[in-house]
Design an enzyme around this catalytic site. Structure first.
Site, mmCIF file in Angstrom:
data_model
loop_
_atom_site.group_PDB
_atom_site.id
_atom_site.type_symbol
_atom_site.label_atom_id
_atom_site.label_comp_id
_atom_site.label_asym_id
_atom_site.label_seq_id
_atom_site.Cartn_x
_atom_site.Cartn_y
_atom_site.Cartn_z
ATOM 1 N N ASN A 178 -13.028 -3.378 2.242
ATOM 2 C CA ASN A 178 -13.981 -2.276 2.319
ATOM 3 C C ASN A 178 -14.876 -2.354 1.086
ATOM 4 O O ASN A 178 -14.373 -2.558 -0.028
ATOM 5 C CB ASN A 178 -13.247 -0.933 2.346
ATOM 6 C CG ASN A 178 -12.385 -0.779 3.588
ATOM 7 O OD1 ASN A 178 -12.781 -1.187 4.675
ATOM 8 N ND2 ASN A 178 -11.202 -0.213 3.428
ATOM 9 N N VAL A 198 -10.794 2.887 -3.665
ATOM 10 C CA VAL A 198 -10.390 2.415 -4.994
ATOM 11 C C VAL A 198 -11.364 1.318 -5.407
ATOM 12 O O VAL A 198 -11.484 0.287 -4.722
ATOM 13 C CB VAL A 198 -8.943 1.880 -4.986
ATOM 14 C CG1 VAL A 198 -8.582 1.306 -6.348
ATOM 15 C CG2 VAL A 198 -7.956 2.985 -4.592
ATOM 16 N N ASP A 242 0.857 -1.189 0.000
ATOM 17 C CA ASP A 242 0.000 0.000 0.000
ATOM 18 C C ASP A 242 0.892 1.238 0.000
ATOM 19 O O ASP A 242 1.875 1.318 0.738
ATOM 20 C CB ASP A 242 -0.915 -0.011 1.230
ATOM 21 C CG ASP A 242 -2.061 0.982 1.095
ATOM 22 O OD1 ASP A 242 -3.211 0.537 0.991
ATOM 23 O OD2 ASP A 242 -1.789 2.211 1.088
ATOM 24 N N ILE A 243 0.522 2.218 -0.819
ATOM 25 C CA ILE A 243 1.356 3.418 -0.959
ATOM 26 C C ILE A 243 1.331 4.271 0.317
ATOM 27 O O ILE A 243 2.296 4.995 0.597
ATOM 28 C CB ILE A 243 0.914 4.218 -2.209
ATOM 29 C CG1 ILE A 243 2.009 5.142 -2.699
ATOM 30 C CG2 ILE A 243 -0.387 4.951 -1.979
ATOM 31 C CD1 ILE A 243 1.757 5.736 -4.072
ATOM 32 N N HIS A 250 -7.055 -5.928 2.113
ATOM 33 C CA HIS A 250 -5.933 -5.353 2.868
ATOM 34 C C HIS A 250 -5.381 -6.414 3.815
ATOM 35 O O HIS A 250 -6.149 -7.074 4.521
ATOM 36 C CB HIS A 250 -6.405 -4.185 3.747
ATOM 37 C CG HIS A 250 -6.894 -2.986 3.016
ATOM 38 N ND1 HIS A 250 -6.145 -1.839 2.879
ATOM 39 C CD2 HIS A 250 -8.066 -2.739 2.394
ATOM 40 C CE1 HIS A 250 -6.849 -0.933 2.213
ATOM 41 N NE2 HIS A 250 -8.026 -1.452 1.912
ATOM 42 N N HIS A 282 -10.150 -5.360 -3.544
ATOM 43 C CA HIS A 282 -8.847 -5.625 -2.936
ATOM 44 C C HIS A 282 -9.019 -6.029 -1.481
ATOM 45 O O HIS A 282 -9.937 -5.584 -0.795
ATOM 46 C CB HIS A 282 -7.911 -4.415 -3.041
ATOM 47 C CG HIS A 282 -8.509 -3.132 -2.537
ATOM 48 N ND1 HIS A 282 -9.399 -2.393 -3.279
ATOM 49 C CD2 HIS A 282 -8.359 -2.473 -1.365
ATOM 50 C CE1 HIS A 282 -9.761 -1.326 -2.580
ATOM 51 N NE2 HIS A 282 -9.155 -1.354 -1.414
HETATM 52 P P1 5GP Z 1 -9.798 1.270 0.180
HETATM 53 O O1 5GP Z 1 -10.203 2.401 1.081
HETATM 54 O O2 5GP Z 1 -10.340 1.434 -1.213
HETATM 55 O O3 5GP Z 1 -10.112 -0.058 0.766
HETATM 56 O O4 5GP Z 1 -8.239 1.315 0.126
HETATM 57 C C1 5GP Z 1 -7.494 1.719 -0.984
HETATM 58 C C2 5GP Z 1 -6.038 1.638 -0.598
HETATM 59 O O5 5GP Z 1 -5.271 1.789 -1.772
HETATM 60 C C3 5GP Z 1 -5.595 2.728 0.373
HETATM 61 O O6 5GP Z 1 -5.046 2.129 1.547
HETATM 62 C C4 5GP Z 1 -4.556 3.523 -0.411
HETATM 63 O O7 5GP Z 1 -3.478 3.940 0.389
HETATM 64 C C5 5GP Z 1 -4.124 2.540 -1.482
HETATM 65 N N1 5GP Z 1 -3.719 3.165 -2.740
HETATM 66 C C6 5GP Z 1 -4.396 4.136 -3.414
HETATM 67 N N2 5GP Z 1 -3.751 4.452 -4.545
HETATM 68 C C7 5GP Z 1 -2.643 3.666 -4.601
HETATM 69 C C8 5GP Z 1 -1.578 3.540 -5.545
HETATM 70 O O8 5GP Z 1 -1.509 4.214 -6.570
HETATM 71 N N3 5GP Z 1 -0.613 2.612 -5.260
HETATM 72 C C9 5GP Z 1 -0.658 1.832 -4.133
HETATM 73 N N4 5GP Z 1 0.363 0.978 -3.961
HETATM 74 N N5 5GP Z 1 -1.640 1.931 -3.224
HETATM 75 C C10 5GP Z 1 -2.626 2.829 -3.449
#
Ligand code: 5GP
Ligand code: ZN
Length: 120
Positions: free
Chosen positions: A88, A97, A31-32, A103, A101
């Protein structure tokens, strides 16, 4: 592949990410913005927007995503200390996103997210 999807771009190596695992149907990367010392995202290569969009014939894929999370927990040595696996789903589920996915979070004592929702 969804043109405007960042995770599709990562899966297709059109955007950079620190990939830690890949096979014919799954890719995992760091995760970034890590929320814990170990914070990996495990994604299907196929663009499925949310958990709610998983079809009856794709439940094996869900099992594999969790299984890869377990394998990575062992590889990153958080299997004994404990870890959290989170999906999520949708706006109120906190999804940012829209490419399914999982986590994998570990390496520190995580807050009790469910109890916090109760105001604990
Ligand atoms: P969500 O809230 O959708 O479950 O989590 C999305 C996750 O994707 C977040 O923890 C965010 O930090 C990570 N993320 C968003 N954009 C990028 C990206 O471009 N690269 C990577 N490696 N992680 C990302
Ligand atoms: Zn996608």
């Amino acid at each position: 592949m969804a043109e405007d999807c960042i995770f599709c771009r990562i899966v297709n190596k059109e955007s950079a990410a620190e990939i830690v695992y890949e096979d014919e149907e799954i890719v995992a990367f760091k995760d970034i913005y890590p929320a814990a010392p170990v914070h990996l995202l495990i994604v299907p290569r196929k663009h499925i927007p949310t958990l709610a969009d998983v079809e009856a014939g794709e439940t094996m894929l869900l099992g594999r995503l969790i299984s890869v999370a377990n394998d990575l927990a062992r590889a990153y040595k958080v299997d004994r200390s404990g870890y959290r696996v989170v999906i999520n789903c949708g706006k109120e589920g906190g999804q940012l996103v829209y490419h399914l996915h999982v986590h994998l979070l570990g390496g520190k004592e995580l807050s009790h997210a469910i109890a916090e929702g109760r105001g604990a």
